[in-house]
Design an enzyme around this catalytic site. Sequence first.
Site, PDB file in Angstrom:
ATOM      1  CG  HIS A  18      -9.576   6.895 -36.771  1.00  0.00           C
ATOM      2  ND1 HIS A  18     -10.780   7.171 -36.192  1.00  0.00           N
ATOM      3  CD2 HIS A  18      -9.058   8.085 -37.159  1.00  0.00           C
ATOM      4  CE1 HIS A  18     -10.992   8.476 -36.206  1.00  0.00           C
ATOM      5  NE2 HIS A  18      -9.969   9.056 -36.808  1.00  0.00           N
ATOM      6  CB  CYS A 126      -6.895  24.892 -37.932  1.00  0.00           C
ATOM      7  SG  CYS A 126      -6.478  23.174 -37.495  1.00  0.00           S
ATOM      8  CE  LYS A 297      -1.485  10.684 -39.896  1.00  0.00           C
ATOM      9  NZ  LYS A 297      -1.022  11.382 -41.064  1.00  0.00           N
TER      10      LYS A 297
HETATM   11  N1  MSP Z   1     -13.589  15.309 -44.726  1.00  0.00           N
HETATM   12  C1  MSP Z   1     -14.318  15.856 -43.645  1.00  0.00           C
HETATM   13  C2  MSP Z   1     -15.809  15.601 -43.793  1.00  0.00           C
HETATM   14  C3  MSP Z   1     -16.419  16.120 -45.062  1.00  0.00           C
HETATM   15  S1  MSP Z   1     -18.083  15.661 -45.206  1.00  0.00           S
HETATM   16  C4  MSP Z   1     -18.636  16.568 -46.466  1.00  0.00           C
HETATM   17  C5  MSP Z   1     -13.848  15.223 -42.340  1.00  0.00           C
HETATM   18  N2  MSP Z   1     -13.221  14.052 -42.451  1.00  0.00           N
HETATM   19  S2  MSP Z   1     -12.624  13.206 -41.229  1.00  0.00           S
HETATM   20  O1  MSP Z   1     -12.056  12.049 -41.846  1.00  0.00           O
HETATM   21  O2  MSP Z   1     -11.750  13.999 -40.444  1.00  0.00           O
HETATM   22  O3  MSP Z   1     -13.773  12.831 -40.268  1.00  0.00           O
HETATM   23  C6  MSP Z   1     -15.069  12.604 -40.702  1.00  0.00           C
HETATM   24  C7  MSP Z   1     -15.985  12.200 -39.606  1.00  0.00           C
HETATM   25  O4  MSP Z   1     -15.556  11.011 -38.977  1.00  0.00           O
HETATM   26  C8  MSP Z   1     -16.165  13.130 -38.432  1.00  0.00           C
HETATM   27  O5  MSP Z   1     -16.905  14.216 -38.655  1.00  0.00           O
HETATM   28  C9  MSP Z   1     -16.918  12.219 -37.539  1.00  0.00           C
HETATM   29  O6  MSP Z   1     -18.208  12.049 -38.031  1.00  0.00           O
HETATM   30  C10 MSP Z   1     -16.171  10.944 -37.726  1.00  0.00           C
HETATM   31  N3  MSP Z   1     -15.203  10.814 -36.672  1.00  0.00           N
HETATM   32  C11 MSP Z   1     -13.863  11.015 -36.731  1.00  0.00           C
HETATM   33  N4  MSP Z   1     -13.347  10.775 -35.505  1.00  0.00           N
HETATM   34  C12 MSP Z   1     -14.314  10.421 -34.646  1.00  0.00           C
HETATM   35  C13 MSP Z   1     -14.360   9.927 -33.348  1.00  0.00           C
HETATM   36  N5  MSP Z   1     -13.285   9.814 -32.594  1.00  0.00           N
HETATM   37  N6  MSP Z   1     -15.555   9.518 -32.883  1.00  0.00           N
HETATM   38  C14 MSP Z   1     -16.687   9.528 -33.667  1.00  0.00           C
HETATM   39  N7  MSP Z   1     -16.670   9.983 -34.870  1.00  0.00           N
HETATM   40  C15 MSP Z   1     -15.552  10.599 -35.351  1.00  0.00           C
HETATM   41  O7  MSP Z   1     -14.080  15.779 -41.291  1.00  0.00           O
END
Ligand code: MSP
Length: 501
Positions: A18, A126, A297
């Site tokens: 996303h 969580c 999500k």
């Molecule tokens: N799998 C873990 C990260 C492990 S790194 C060793 C994780 N994954 S995630 O898919 O949930 O999200 C990863 C990253 O995506 C978040 O930490 C953030 O950097 C970025 N983002 C997810 N949603 C976001 C927003 N709405 N806005 C900006 N960045 C965000 O966490």
Amino acid sequence: MTKFSATTPIYYVNAKPHLGHAYTTIVADAVSRWHRLLGDDVHLLTGTDEHGLKIQQAADAQGVSPQAFADSIAPLFQQAWQRLNITHDDFIRTTEKRHAVGVQKLLQACYDAGDIESDVYKGQYCVACEAYFTDDELVEGKCPIHRTPTTFVEEENYFFRLSRFEDRLLQWYADHPQAITPGFRMNEVIGFIKTGLHDFSISRKTLTWGIPLPWDSSHVAYVWFDALANYITALGYGTDDAAFAQRWPVDYHFIGKDIIRFHCVYWPAMLMSAGIEPPKGWAVGGWLLTDGEKMSKTAGNVVDPLDLIDVFGVDGFRYYVLADTTYGNDGDFTLEGITKRFNSDLANNLGNLAARIATVVEKKCGGLGPKPSANSPLTEIAATAVRETSAAWMAVQPSKALEATWQLIGATNSHLENHEPWKMEPGEAVETVMGDALEALRIVTILANPALPTTTQEIWKRIGLSGDISDLRIDTDTMWGQYPGGCAVVKGEPLFPRKTL
Ligand code: MSP
């Protein structure tokens, strides 16, 4: 040769890519592209996080194995990054063999150092965060991030003795005061360490979807321990030590603010325990919000970047996320915002500059772009733009970098408006104005290339230059004066056709 190594978070495969994922990845890509232009030996790593309870549950819900499930989602990230023109050098999936080997080596190193011990864990978990919480951290009994109920867990786990690392971490940060950008995030990390660190569980006994502990295969590694290790396993830790030594420590982990504790507290402590240096830096971004909420999500408010690309083009989308938000702060994603930015900065400023230059060159210079002059008033303005753009990309400030580049676009448009070459007779005077404008535009295409790789390349071609901008190796001190002159300039279709909401 200067090395520049950077990483993005590895994304959970429980959901398709996303806008929030795309944001962090685009920033890392644009900064890496700038370093490549400077001639640095760049390595950009991204990938997918495929183990843990969250993925297991998502797979169960679809009635498929977690591996089959991960195999179906990981390519969506690869395709999205390709579509978004991300120039990563490696894409690691945590279900790869090279990763498992490295994770086990890291676990064993921490265990041998005496920093992993068995204990009983009792508390809240969580699944969406894949994180443990103390009762104090819950908000109205729910996960403080997702506002969803947590699960009570009681099991025998192995713990990483994080509490032993408080002083070492504080000392390391005192010795590396610039390591976390923006600086206010550093204060947050220091503050958190000073409140006292708790040991954290690094294994799960009730889960099978993970990497077994090398000394006790009845446990699998906790997903965050596994995930963080990707940054070293992808570089060769455990499988190619020479390659690893070449690349580690990386210059930046690009992360979102939601995962700062894992990255800036747990991770350096894990590395210290294993006798590995911490990374050189972390670049922490804020969230892109929709209606004031983090896109996720769980919140059900996700924007698919691919839908936006269909409307605004890859570059329109990349430009918006880079220019509209100060990296480090939260940004608000709105359709009005992206439309406005597109129409003003891209259509009216950059697009208009390229189009009017081509029109005048066609009409007044026989379609051949003239050479720039040596003493144009634009020379100084261009030098400032180059200096400021470069400094901002180096400091991970994309919006500032683009602002500095757009100053040159504005100045060149004003230069044309002041001289009105479209009213001049063909001859030396018009050639001088147009040669200078072309040179300024040439410099703009280079400066804006990390943000707008496709459209800047198109302008480059339209002003009669050959080769790929991304293959250039620039010297920021001597940019002015390289447009060769005598090149065929063509107008072409509008690069950024205006959008209406
Ligand atoms: N799998 C873990 C990260 C492990 S790194 C060793 C994780 N994954 S995630 O898919 O949930 O999200 C990863 C990253 O995506 C978040 O930490 C953030 O950097 C970025 N983002 C997810 N949603 C976001 C927003 N709405 N806005 C900006 N960045 C965000 O966490």
